[in-house]
Motif scaffolding. Sequence first.
Motif, short mmCIF file in Angstrom:
data_model
loop_
_atom_site.label_atom_id
_atom_site.label_comp_id
_atom_site.label_asym_id
_atom_site.label_seq_id
_atom_site.Cartn_x
_atom_site.Cartn_y
_atom_site.Cartn_z
N VAL A 326 0.46 -1.19 -0.06
CA VAL A 326 -0.10 0.13 0.24
C VAL A 326 0.74 0.95 0.05
CG1 VAL A 326 -1.81 1.02 1.08
CG2 VAL A 326 -1.65 -0.95 1.09
N LYS A 327 0.78 2.36 -0.71
CA LYS A 327 1.35 3.45 -0.55
C LYS A 327 0.32 4.47 -0.45
CE LYS A 327 5.83 1.61 -2.96
NZ LYS A 327 7.06 2.29 -4.13
N GLU A 328 0.76 5.94 -0.49
CA GLU A 328 0.28 6.71 -0.61
C GLU A 328 0.08 7.69 -1.91
OE1 GLU A 328 0.14 10.91 2.07
OE2 GLU A 328 -0.76 8.71 3.05
N LEU A 329 -0.94 7.53 -2.99
CA LEU A 329 -0.22 8.03 -4.39
C LEU A 329 -0.40 9.76 -4.06
CD1 LEU A 329 -1.31 5.03 -6.56
CD2 LEU A 329 0.92 5.56 -5.34
N SER A 330 -1.56 9.74 -3.47
CA SER A 330 -1.81 11.10 -3.21
C SER A 330 -2.21 11.85 -1.97
CB SER A 330 -3.13 11.51 -3.77
OG SER A 330 -3.93 10.65 -3.94
N ARG A 331 -1.64 13.06 -1.50
CA ARG A 331 -1.98 13.44 -0.17
C ARG A 331 -3.30 13.06 0.58
NH1 ARG A 331 -0.28 19.05 2.02
NH2 ARG A 331 -0.03 18.22 4.00
N GLY A 332 -2.58 12.16 1.54
CA GLY A 332 -3.45 11.62 2.50
C GLY A 332 -4.94 10.82 1.41
N VAL A 333 -4.97 10.08 0.32
CA VAL A 333 -5.04 8.63 -0.62
C VAL A 333 -4.88 7.63 -0.51
CG1 VAL A 333 -6.97 7.98 -2.32
CG2 VAL A 333 -7.05 10.51 -1.19
N GLU A 334 -4.85 6.46 -0.07
CA GLU A 334 -3.88 5.48 0.31
C GLU A 334 -4.33 4.43 -0.68
OE1 GLU A 334 -3.81 3.37 3.50
OE2 GLU A 334 -1.38 4.75 3.94
N SER A 335 -3.23 4.02 -1.41
CA SER A 335 -4.23 2.61 -2.77
C SER A 335 -2.78 1.71 -2.86
CB SER A 335 -3.72 3.55 -4.19
OG SER A 335 -4.36 4.50 -4.26
N ILE A 336 -3.61 0.30 -3.37
CA ILE A 336 -3.04 -0.65 -3.51
C ILE A 336 -2.68 -0.83 -4.59
CG2 ILE A 336 -3.29 -3.41 -3.67
CD1 ILE A 336 -5.33 -2.86 -2.02
N VAL A 337 -0.88 -0.93 -4.73
CA VAL A 337 -0.16 -1.18 -5.90
C VAL A 337 0.14 -2.36 -6.06
CG1 VAL A 337 0.56 1.76 -5.55
CG2 VAL A 337 1.89 -0.24 -4.14
N ASP A 338 0.51 -3.29 -5.53
CA ASP A 338 0.99 -4.50 -5.65
C ASP A 338 -0.13 -5.26 -5.27
OD1 ASP A 338 2.89 -6.43 -6.98
OD2 ASP A 338 4.37 -5.77 -5.60
N VAL A 339 0.28 -6.65 -5.42
CA VAL A 339 -0.83 -7.80 -4.26
C VAL A 339 0.77 -9.11 -5.19
CG1 VAL A 339 -2.73 -9.53 -4.32
CG2 VAL A 339 -2.74 -6.82 -4.61
#
Length: 581
Positions: A326-339
């Motif tokens: 999980v990474k914060e791609l934009s400020r305050g918004v986390e996204s799953i980037v790899d599984v």
Amino acid sequence: RRKLRSEVAAAFPSLSTEQLAELVPNKEELNVIKIHSHKGEALTVYMNHRNPILFEVEKVLYPTVYTLWVYPDLLPAFATWPPVLQKLAGGADLMLPGVVVPPSGLPQVQRGALCAVTLLGNRAPVAVGVATMSTEEMLAAGMKGKGFAVLHTHLDHLWEYGDKSPPPTLAPLVTDPAARERAGDEEELQGKEPGSSCSPEPEQHVDIRDLSLKDRDTCAELLGKGELHENRAAEPAEDASTEDQQEAEDSRTPQEQMDALFNQCFFHALKCKVKKSDLPLLTSTFLGSHMVSCCPAGKQLDIKKSSYKKFSKFLQRMQHQRILQVKELSRGVESIVDVDWKHPDIKAFAVPEGFSSACAAQESKSEEREQAYHAPEIIPLYGVSTKMIPLFQESGHRKGSILSSSEVRNIIINYVKSNELVDETNKNFVKVNAILCDCLLDKSEQDEISHLKWDELLSRCLERLQPLHQVTFSGQEPVVRKGNIEPIDISIAQRSSNKKVTIIKNLELYGLDPQCVANTLQQKVQASATISPAPGAKDRVQVQIQGNQIHHLAKMLLEEYQLPRKYIQGLEKAPKPGRRK
């Protein structure tokens, strides 16, 4: 301090309330320091009584050896030989040949699990590490290869921050069943709990709720009631009856049942709902759209009723197990980037009844969609026009004959040589006879040009032939179409409020489904994408997506779809990287 205590409770649920208050006291001095490892990683270290008790790396908490000496059973422990400690303190990882396998067998752990390392004959941990493979994988590998990535040891710099005390001498746990039973009886007589020991004897009753996560796994396996690990989907043992499973479920607290439900929906969503093309995926979308749809009828996901309290904490635990990133791609918004879809927990998860057929259909559909597209083979062709008939009829071709560029070249060369039109003084030139003059020269040039260079002769010939192109899609017969193939056209348009949109046309010519491209782009850039009729083009549509998305579009068309750059128009309109201030 309250936040730290809740994080410690979530990371180490086997700690009792009293132990938690002792580890993170309310009134005693607790210091926080920031240090950097040799690799340059930033560490947050928590100090109590002038000793480091915890350290945090990338939002994951780890205990120090000082803490493990007070709570030696906090983590599953693996023993090694005393001389190995110097190697570990020097920065080496623990290899499996250095692990001592006790008669009772190795502790059952999963890949990515946090573990302690002890020395043979002493239960006091001397190192903290992360398992690089599960216990089953260790045994399957013949106890060869790297077993644990070591993070911290006795004698390292973090240990030197404290009082530099040596490890205490703690007697190993009794492994003989008879002796263990006697030890348990003595402890019961003294009013003490038997610790983390667990007997497979049916006469000894064990309350699962009083055990740590590790103990629950072991006890449940020995009692034949399946695994109850809170970090994996619950799978009943094959030989357990339905009544046993119901009793095991009822014995859990509501919080434990909610944890198990979150695990089930988590693995179910990863296995059946999420595809690689969906990444990066907003964590809120993953929970609200994917996990909720996997929730069994009559049940409802409520993170507040779980031990995690926040969905971000739940994902941190899964990230710690190397299941996803999980990474914060934009400020305050986390996204799953790899599984890691090859992770043993995902592969071992069994889809509940009623979902199996839908999951299988989803998997086959996603595989078809991901494997369906292959870039077409495009070959430029030429048709003999009315004006060019005199030049090509000598070789047996007539109006409408379809030729490739190499065939046109050979026909022209043979025609020139058979009619002895090569200039004798300079063989780079060709004499223009009456047929060449009528076919290749304009009226204004017929009185001025008597010779043409070879390359000019061929280029003029190709220009005056009818342009065609042949498109061959994978597994289909070639299709010949008139004219040159139109490139995929990418443009930027201005909308109201000075907003920009990216418009993509002509995807159908290359066998691309505009709706599929729009969906993929929408998931990649998390922006709205729509389909609308293409102006001036019958039976074609265009894709419109918010913002200047040419960078993402170029990567998808060139790298994922493997389309040649010459068939894509407008890539130069990508936004220029701005200067960093």
